[in-house]
Design a protein around this motif. Structure first.
Motif, PDB file in Angstrom:
ATOM      1  N   CYS A 114       0.866  -0.775   0.043  1.00  0.00           N
ATOM      2  CA  CYS A 114       0.161  -0.429   0.048  1.00  0.00           C
ATOM      3  C   CYS A 114       1.164   1.324   0.236  1.00  0.00           C
ATOM      4  O   CYS A 114       0.543   2.089  -0.443  1.00  0.00           O
ATOM      5  CB  CYS A 114      -1.028   0.002   1.533  1.00  0.00           C
ATOM      6  N   ASN A 115       1.510   0.871   0.106  1.00  0.00           N
ATOM      7  CA  ASN A 115       3.274   2.475   0.272  1.00  0.00           C
ATOM      8  C   ASN A 115       4.258   2.175  -0.377  1.00  0.00           C
ATOM      9  O   ASN A 115       4.562   2.808  -1.437  1.00  0.00           O
ATOM     10  CB  ASN A 115       2.855   2.682   1.236  1.00  0.00           C
ATOM     11  N   GLY A 116       4.733   0.991  -0.567  1.00  0.00           N
ATOM     12  CA  GLY A 116       6.468   0.896  -1.378  1.00  0.00           C
ATOM     13  C   GLY A 116       5.508   0.975  -3.046  1.00  0.00           C
ATOM     14  O   GLY A 116       6.271   1.740  -3.115  1.00  0.00           O
ATOM     15  N   VAL A 117       5.486  -0.148  -2.737  1.00  0.00           N
ATOM     16  CA  VAL A 117       4.519  -1.045  -4.138  1.00  0.00           C
ATOM     17  C   VAL A 117       3.701   0.458  -5.201  1.00  0.00           C
ATOM     18  O   VAL A 117       3.787   0.727  -6.198  1.00  0.00           O
ATOM     19  CB  VAL A 117       3.884  -2.020  -4.399  1.00  0.00           C
ATOM     20  N   VAL A 118       2.786   1.412  -4.465  1.00  0.00           N
ATOM     21  CA  VAL A 118       1.463   2.350  -4.428  1.00  0.00           C
ATOM     22  C   VAL A 118       2.558   3.698  -5.084  1.00  0.00           C
ATOM     23  O   VAL A 118       2.668   3.734  -5.874  1.00  0.00           O
ATOM     24  CB  VAL A 118       0.370   2.564  -3.768  1.00  0.00           C
ATOM     25  N   GLY A 119       3.558   3.534  -3.748  1.00  0.00           N
ATOM     26  CA  GLY A 119       4.507   5.010  -3.755  1.00  0.00           C
ATOM     27  C   GLY A 119       5.810   4.653  -4.892  1.00  0.00           C
ATOM     28  O   GLY A 119       5.640   5.597  -6.311  1.00  0.00           O
ATOM     29  N   LEU A 120       5.976   3.575  -5.463  1.00  0.00           N
ATOM     30  CA  LEU A 120       7.245   3.318  -6.433  1.00  0.00           C
ATOM     31  C   LEU A 120       6.670   3.181  -8.241  1.00  0.00           C
ATOM     32  O   LEU A 120       6.605   3.640  -9.195  1.00  0.00           O
ATOM     33  CB  LEU A 120       7.734   2.548  -6.170  1.00  0.00           C
ATOM     34  N   SER A 121       5.267   2.908  -7.905  1.00  0.00           N
ATOM     35  CA  SER A 121       4.494   3.002  -9.208  1.00  0.00           C
ATOM     36  C   SER A 121       3.689   4.516  -9.482  1.00  0.00           C
ATOM     37  O   SER A 121       4.090   4.683 -10.396  1.00  0.00           O
ATOM     38  CB  SER A 121       3.161   1.602  -8.706  1.00  0.00           C
TER      39      SER A 121
ATOM     40  N   VAL B  41       9.435  -8.736   8.660  1.00  0.00           N
ATOM     41  CA  VAL B  41      10.073  -7.881   7.299  1.00  0.00           C
ATOM     42  C   VAL B  41      10.330  -8.437   6.178  1.00  0.00           C
ATOM     43  O   VAL B  41      10.546  -8.339   5.144  1.00  0.00           O
ATOM     44  CB  VAL B  41      10.141  -6.592   7.952  1.00  0.00           C
ATOM     45  N   THR B  42      11.702  -9.468   6.585  1.00  0.00           N
ATOM     46  CA  THR B  42      12.633 -10.102   5.650  1.00  0.00           C
ATOM     47  C   THR B  42      11.666 -10.666   4.631  1.00  0.00           C
ATOM     48  O   THR B  42      11.944 -10.811   3.739  1.00  0.00           O
ATOM     49  CB  THR B  42      13.709 -10.992   6.503  1.00  0.00           C
ATOM     50  N   ILE B  43      10.885 -11.496   4.880  1.00  0.00           N
ATOM     51  CA  ILE B  43       9.745 -13.051   4.343  1.00  0.00           C
ATOM     52  C   ILE B  43       9.776 -11.577   3.739  1.00  0.00           C
ATOM     53  O   ILE B  43       9.474 -12.380   2.458  1.00  0.00           O
ATOM     54  CB  ILE B  43       8.542 -13.236   5.641  1.00  0.00           C
ATOM     55  N   ALA B  44       8.527 -10.522   4.203  1.00  0.00           N
ATOM     56  CA  ALA B  44       7.531  -9.981   2.946  1.00  0.00           C
ATOM     57  C   ALA B  44       8.545  -9.286   1.604  1.00  0.00           C
ATOM     58  O   ALA B  44       7.562  -9.784   0.638  1.00  0.00           O
ATOM     59  CB  ALA B  44       6.769  -8.867   3.850  1.00  0.00           C
ATOM     60  N   LEU B  45       9.235  -8.662   2.123  1.00  0.00           N
ATOM     61  CA  LEU B  45      10.300  -8.147   1.195  1.00  0.00           C
ATOM     62  C   LEU B  45      10.841  -8.976   0.312  1.00  0.00           C
ATOM     63  O   LEU B  45      10.787  -8.786  -0.785  1.00  0.00           O
ATOM     64  CB  LEU B  45      11.727  -7.968   2.264  1.00  0.00           C
ATOM     65  N   MET B  46      10.984 -10.089   0.417  1.00  0.00           N
ATOM     66  CA  MET B  46      11.614 -10.947  -0.047  1.00  0.00           C
ATOM     67  C   MET B  46      11.022 -11.678  -1.664  1.00  0.00           C
ATOM     68  O   MET B  46      10.649 -11.814  -2.712  1.00  0.00           O
ATOM     69  CB  MET B  46      12.526 -12.121   0.899  1.00  0.00           C
ATOM     70  N   VAL B  47       9.655 -11.916  -0.857  1.00  0.00           N
ATOM     71  CA  VAL B  47       8.316 -12.140  -1.245  1.00  0.00           C
ATOM     72  C   VAL B  47       7.692 -10.967  -2.696  1.00  0.00           C
ATOM     73  O   VAL B  47       7.516 -11.827  -3.620  1.00  0.00           O
ATOM     74  CB  VAL B  47       7.631 -12.587  -0.781  1.00  0.00           C
ATOM     75  N   LEU B  48       7.880 -10.634  -1.993  1.00  0.00           N
ATOM     76  CA  LEU B  48       7.063  -9.009  -2.592  1.00  0.00           C
ATOM     77  C   LEU B  48       7.874  -8.528  -3.697  1.00  0.00           C
ATOM     78  O   LEU B  48       7.367  -7.351  -4.846  1.00  0.00           O
ATOM     79  CB  LEU B  48       6.336  -8.464  -2.235  1.00  0.00           C
ATOM     80  N   LEU B  49       8.994  -8.668  -3.268  1.00  0.00           N
ATOM     81  CA  LEU B  49       9.788  -8.306  -4.391  1.00  0.00           C
ATOM     82  C   LEU B  49       9.825  -8.248  -6.378  1.00  0.00           C
ATOM     83  O   LEU B  49       9.956  -6.890  -6.759  1.00  0.00           O
ATOM     84  CB  LEU B  49      11.867  -8.082  -4.679  1.00  0.00           C
ATOM     85  N   PRO B  50       9.441  -8.971  -6.417  1.00  0.00           N
ATOM     86  CA  PRO B  50       8.990  -9.591  -7.794  1.00  0.00           C
ATOM     87  C   PRO B  50       7.868  -8.811  -8.144  1.00  0.00           C
ATOM     88  O   PRO B  50       8.113  -8.407  -9.658  1.00  0.00           O
ATOM     89  CB  PRO B  50       9.331 -11.008  -7.667  1.00  0.00           C
TER      90      PRO B  50
ATOM     91  N   THR C  56       6.716  -6.060  -6.764  1.00  0.00           N
ATOM     92  CA  THR C  56       6.852  -4.590  -7.030  1.00  0.00           C
ATOM     93  C   THR C  56       7.398  -4.683  -8.703  1.00  0.00           C
ATOM     94  O   THR C  56       7.503  -3.505  -9.350  1.00  0.00           O
ATOM     95  CB  THR C  56       8.345  -3.972  -5.875  1.00  0.00           C
ATOM     96  N   LEU C  57       8.704  -5.246  -9.191  1.00  0.00           N
ATOM     97  CA  LEU C  57       9.155  -5.174 -10.472  1.00  0.00           C
ATOM     98  C   LEU C  57       7.933  -4.992 -11.402  1.00  0.00           C
ATOM     99  O   LEU C  57       8.177  -4.109 -12.424  1.00  0.00           O
ATOM    100  CB  LEU C  57      10.006  -5.974 -10.583  1.00  0.00           C
ATOM    101  N   ALA C  58       7.636  -6.142 -11.199  1.00  0.00           N
ATOM    102  CA  ALA C  58       6.185  -6.138 -12.066  1.00  0.00           C
ATOM    103  C   ALA C  58       5.034  -4.764 -12.257  1.00  0.00           C
ATOM    104  O   ALA C  58       4.661  -4.457 -13.129  1.00  0.00           O
ATOM    105  CB  ALA C  58       5.325  -7.217 -12.331  1.00  0.00           C
TER     106      ALA C  58
END
Length: 384
Positions: A128-135, A278-287, A289-291
């Motif tokens: 809601c913040n990282g992916v939305v903000g970067l997009s 946080v580590t789990i979520a960052l690792m899983v959601l990184l791809p 995020t790129l999409a």
């Protein structure tokens, strides 16, 4: 889902000698070998105590399997179209997330009581913040104004807020148990309610109001799907579907192998237990995020928001019922209630997100606000 990568991987091959189409060679792609190599490493390492170098190899294979899983989900998603593509990616990522959480809870003992809460909350804040903000940043830097469907994004945000409040906020205020936990009946209600609301959202997104979740231009007109890469062939889609399943199995199994190293590393440097989630979520959601970034750069901001909010909805709507079921066989408590700092961050995220979504258009300012909230969440996770 229409991303360039998925289309490039699955499009028809160019002409070969004599003008005939060249035969596809999916076995030459890294996305093909990564899940197969991960399965081989899983078979070799299962049931053994891993040394430092072995953990490093497992970690690399785990990362490769995660990237491959989301890549093949993109290929399949590009075939079925939007918003089915975003839905497929969200479910694939959530399956990975649930597998990691369950493996960590099984092996973590009493200290794993907050892993589910920390990971789900991290997923909400990241999306809601990282992916939305970067997009929004990628879209506004390219076109000054990011346009999307307020009807679809607003409904998705309302679903995220309701699910987060029901599962992460209410346990901090209920009085059935001494701590920020649900009673058995309350947990069962939260699980059923989350799954039901998730099912309702999927129905609205894919059947009753699918048009609300399709990308639009700055003038509000639907984006022409023909302007993007052509969809993959049926053979390429079937190949990716099989490799997607293999990658998900590999991710869950390798998570079991590497989870002791993650926990030991967090303890060794004296970081809070929440850092594991946080580590789990960052690792899983990184791809994913790129999409979302690729979609935003292609003027398909609605696809980016579908990925962000859809992933948050799936993270809660599928993870909480699964964890509630698994907790029946786990001896320790299941703490879901957020602390005061995280409650403030969640409330501020809901308010800012509503102000961003309602107009149906966003500028560089909105992206900066969301990215600041994301930075605050990461900083406070490591320094509470």
């Amino acid at each position: 889902m229409g991303t360039q990568t998925g289309g490039d991987r699955g499009r028809a091959p160019g002409p070969g000698p004599g003008g005939r189409p060249a035969a596809p060679r999916p076995w030459r792609e890294r996305a093909t070998w990564a899940p197969l190599a991960a399965l081989a490493v899983l078979a070799l390492g299962w049931g053994r105590d891993l040394s430092g170098p072995a953990v490093a190899v497992v970690g690399l294979c785990l990362a490769g399997a995660v990237l491959s899983a989301v890549h093949h989900a993109e290929v399949v998603a590009h075939r079925v179209g939007e918003p089915f593509g975003s839905l497929l990616l969200a479910v694939a990522v959530t399956v990975i997330e649930v597998g990691l959480i369950v493996m960590l809870m099984v092996s973590g003992g009493d200290e794993a009581a907050t892993y589910a809460r920390d990971t789900v909350f991290a997923a909400v804040m990241i999306t809601c913040n990282g992916v939305v903000g970067l997009s929004l940043l990628a879209a506004t830097l390219r076109g000054r104004v990011a346009a999307f469907n307020a009807e679809g994004s607003g409904g998705a945000l309302a679903t995220v807020t309701t699910l987060a409040t029901t599962t992460l906020v209410l346990p901090a205020f209920t009085t059935g148990t001494p701590g920020p936990e649900f009673t058995g009946a309350q947990l069962a209600f939260a699980a059923v309610a989350s799954l039901s609301l998730y099912g309702l959202f999927v129905t609205v997104q894919t059947v009753r109001h699918r048009e609300y979740f399709l990308p639009v231009t700055a003038e509000g007109r639907p984006v022409d799907p023909a302007a993007h890469a052509p969809p993959p062939t049926r053979a390429a889609t079937g190949w990716s579907l099989g490799l997607l399943a293999a990658a998900l199995v590999a991710v869950v199994g390798l998570a079991k192998l590497v989870s002791p190293a993650i926990e030991a590393g967090v303890k060794a440097v004296g970081l809070p237990t929440a850092v594991v989630g946080v580590t789990i979520a960052l690792m899983v959601l990184l791809p994913e995020t790129l999409a979302a970034l690729r979609a935003a750069r292609g003027a398909r901001v609605q696809t980016s928001l579908n990925l962000a909010y859809g992933s948050a909805i799936a993270s809660i709507g599928l993870t909480v019922p699964t964890i509630a079921l698994v907790s029946v066989w786990l001896p320790g408590p299941l703490i879901l209630g957020l602390g005061p700092v995280h409650l403030v961050l969640l409330a501020l995220t809901a308010l800012v997100s509503a102000l961003t979504v309602v107009p149906g258009r966003a500028t560089l300012l909105q992206s900066g606000v969301h990215l600041l909230l994301f930075a605050a969440f990461v900083f406070l996770s490591f320094s509470p």
